[in-house]
Design an enzyme around this catalytic site. Structure first.
Site, mmCIF file in Angstrom:
data_model
loop_
_atom_site.group_PDB
_atom_site.id
_atom_site.type_symbol
_atom_site.label_atom_id
_atom_site.label_comp_id
_atom_site.label_asym_id
_atom_site.label_seq_id
_atom_site.Cartn_x
_atom_site.Cartn_y
_atom_site.Cartn_z
ATOM 1 N N MET A 1 -0.477 3.071 -3.570
ATOM 2 C CA MET A 1 0.073 3.196 -2.217
ATOM 3 C C MET A 1 -0.829 2.442 -1.261
ATOM 4 S SD MET A 1 1.331 7.166 -2.155
ATOM 5 C CE MET A 1 -0.272 7.892 -2.462
ATOM 6 N N ASP A 161 -7.025 9.788 -1.639
ATOM 7 C CA ASP A 161 -6.239 8.902 -2.505
ATOM 8 C C ASP A 161 -7.190 7.907 -3.154
ATOM 9 O OD1 ASP A 161 -4.697 6.613 -3.380
ATOM 10 O OD2 ASP A 161 -3.006 7.413 -2.254
ATOM 11 N N ILE A 162 -7.517 8.154 -4.420
ATOM 12 C CA ILE A 162 -8.510 7.334 -5.121
ATOM 13 C C ILE A 162 -7.802 6.453 -6.141
ATOM 14 C CG2 ILE A 162 -10.719 7.353 -6.318
ATOM 15 C CD1 ILE A 162 -10.669 8.852 -3.617
ATOM 16 N N GLU A 163 -7.815 5.150 -5.925
ATOM 17 C CA GLU A 163 -7.183 4.204 -6.845
ATOM 18 C C GLU A 163 -7.870 2.849 -6.725
ATOM 19 O OE1 GLU A 163 -3.123 3.086 -5.578
ATOM 20 O OE2 GLU A 163 -3.357 4.520 -3.925
ATOM 21 N N GLY A 164 -7.465 1.933 -7.575
ATOM 22 C CA GLY A 164 -8.044 0.591 -7.523
ATOM 23 C C GLY A 164 -9.527 0.583 -7.837
#
Length: 531
Positions: A1, A161-164
């Site tokens: 996101m 929100d933890i991503e990438g």
């Protein structure tokens, strides 16, 4: 996101005029949803994400009202490091907190939503820009950055929100976990508990190794997680041939199992229902970033029913900005838009479908703390009289497809196995030969053993030798020899089907035999008549 677009000045000016013309008099008034929470029991909640800096702007302050007059919470996203890459919170690098108040009128719009009985959650991180934990130099500095946002918007619930790149960075993950633990301790001492949700990518087999490390790190730090919200989207090759609904349901089932293991290893055993309550789901409505992945309104309806039935604690969606059918001037709907879903929604909105039965608010659960469940810590005892399948034993071998009962749950063997615990706490599904089917249901009893009438086949005798294909009866149960045998009891095949020379027959096998005997008899009669 992700969040990428900045609002143009004329849109900001227009938004200010509209809000000033329609805002209810008074600022920073009583938060009405808190009063409502005091009167009603806590329940599961829905809150769609809003991309604060996307153009055109989404008027979240107008509220999303369902048929029962309920106004849902929203998750405003994303807070990241500022444009200079310092440990200073900003909205998508475009606006500092003061700038967002002046140029987006964000504070006033938040207050307007709250006056309608809804709440606001703020999300930190996302797929774009620098997540704060990757630039802050200490847990204390990061905790202060979080606190600046929490105090600015009077928050009781935040979303990480933890991503990438941030997801794959062990150093920042450790720093973040320590910062959250410090912050929760500080706010609890001041009588202002903080609920923290982790939002992580997922595939049908569950959380990735990096995602699990983030959860484990949080638990090890002493942080109290409100839950883990799964980005049920963009599965890629991991989806295989599943529908978007089936992939999403599988993702939640797998993570439910993983989460139970992680909490147990942290010394906090939780019941199945508690674990479902700690799960959230965020589908990307309509066209996903992966071209052949489209989450339809029908997927949304089925997913809502699944979530309600299992007690999933939180439902979200990416994003409210996109919850509309694209207009005729947007011909290529396979290309993801910030402002429309890419599917024909008719008169329906994804938010209306996904929020069904989710009538609570995040604030109602903000003061809840996670405590061990004594009942979950002690494994349930199995009773052969109330088990639909045989109880697992370490000595027996099990063929693929065999079902057993262990600790009042039914498992099915995915391949041949012997001596491997069905509930062995492995985090990867492929590390165990057993698949959990579900609990033993009240009132269940052992499945009846298939038997046939005496004389259907010869009775087995230990002194008789049998060739492959011979059929016998033992205690009324029919068996067929897999190879030459003498003296091997057919009953032993139940505990060790792999090495036993006997395999039990099914009703279908016996029916086929009867049909063949009937045909042989008719042929014999025809031959006699011909003579």
């Amino acid at each position: 996101m992700s969040s990428t677009a900045r609002l143009s000045p004329w849109r900001v000016t227009l938004a200010v005029i509209i809000v000033l013309a329609t805002a209810v008099a008074g600022v920073l008034g009583v938060r009405m949803y808190e009063a409502r929470a005091a009167q009603e029991p806590a329940s599961h909640w829905f809150a769609g994400y809003v991309d604060v800096t996307a153009t055109p702007s989404y008027a979240f302050e107008e509220g999303s009202v369902d048929a029962e007059g309920h106004v849902s919470d929203v998750v405003l996203s994303f807070i990241v490091a500022d444009e200079a890459g310092s440990c200073t919170p900003s909205w998508g690098t475009y606006y500092g907190l003061e700038e967002a108040g002046a140029e987006l009128d964000l504070d006033r719009r938040i207050q307007r939503l709250r006056e309608q009985g809804a709440g606001v959650v703020v999300s930190f991180g996302g797929a774009m820009n620098q997540e704060l934990a990757t630039v802050c130099e200490s847990p204390e500095e990061l905790a202060e950055a979080y606190l600046a946002v929490i105090e600015r918007y009077d928050l009781d619930t935040i979303d990480l929100d933890i991503e990438g790149p941030a997801l794959e960075d062990p150093e920042s993950n450790a720093l973040r976990a320590e910062a959250v633990a410090l912050l929760q301790k500080k706010l609890a001492a001041a009588g202002k508990p903080l609920a923290v949700w982790l939002t992580l990518p997922v595939i049908p087999s569950g959380l990735t190794a990096d995602g699990r490390d983030v959860v484990i790190g949080m638990l090890d730090s002493g942080a109290d997680l409100a839950g883990v919200n799964l980005m049920t989207m963009n599965y890629g090759q991991a989806r295989d041939s599943r529908s978007m609904f089936d992939a999403s349901a599988a993702s939640l089932h797998a993570t439910h199992r993983q989460l139970g293991i992680m909490y147990e290893q942290a010394g906090i055993p939780l019941s199945s229902a508690s674990l479902w309550g700690k799960l959230g789901a965020t589908p990307m409505v309509g066209q996903n970033d992966v071209v052949d992945e489209v989450f339809t309104v029908d997927d949304a309806q089925r997913f809502n029913e699944f979530a309600v039935e299992n007690g999933v604690g939180r439902m979200s969606m990416w994003s409210l900005n996109r919850d509309a059918t694209c207009g005729p001037n947007y011909p290529d709907t396979s290309r993801v838009s910030d402002a429309c879903s890419g599917v024909d929604q008719g008169e329906l909105r994804f938010a209306e479908v996904l929020s069904q039965s989710y009538t609570g608010h995040a604030a109602e659960a903000a003061s809840a703390t996670t405590t061990p469940d004594p009942a979950a810590a002690a494994p349930a005892e199995d009773d052969p009289e109330t088990s639909p399948y045989p109880i697992w034993t370490e000595e027996a071998s099990y063929l693929e497809g065999t079902k057993i009962v262990w600790h009042r749950n039914v498992y099915e063997a995915k391949w041949w196995t012997r001596g491997e615990l069905p509930d062995n706490p492995v985090l990867e599904a492929w590390d165990t030969p057993w698949e959990l089917i579900g609990p033993v249901l009240p009132g269940e009893t052992p499945l009846p053993v298939f038997t046939v009438e005496k004389g259907t086949y010869p009775a087995w005798k230990g002194s008789t030798s049998y060739d492959k294909g011979d059929r016998v009866l033992a205690e009324g149960t029919p068996y067929e020899a897999k190879w030459w045998t003498e003296g091997d009891s057919p009953d032993a095949s139940q505990g060790d089907p792999d090495s036993s020379p006997w395999v039990p027959l099914t009703a279908e096998d016996v029916t086929e035999d009867a049909a063949e005997d009937s045909e042989d008899s008719e042929d014999s009669e025809d031959a006699e008549d011909a003579e």
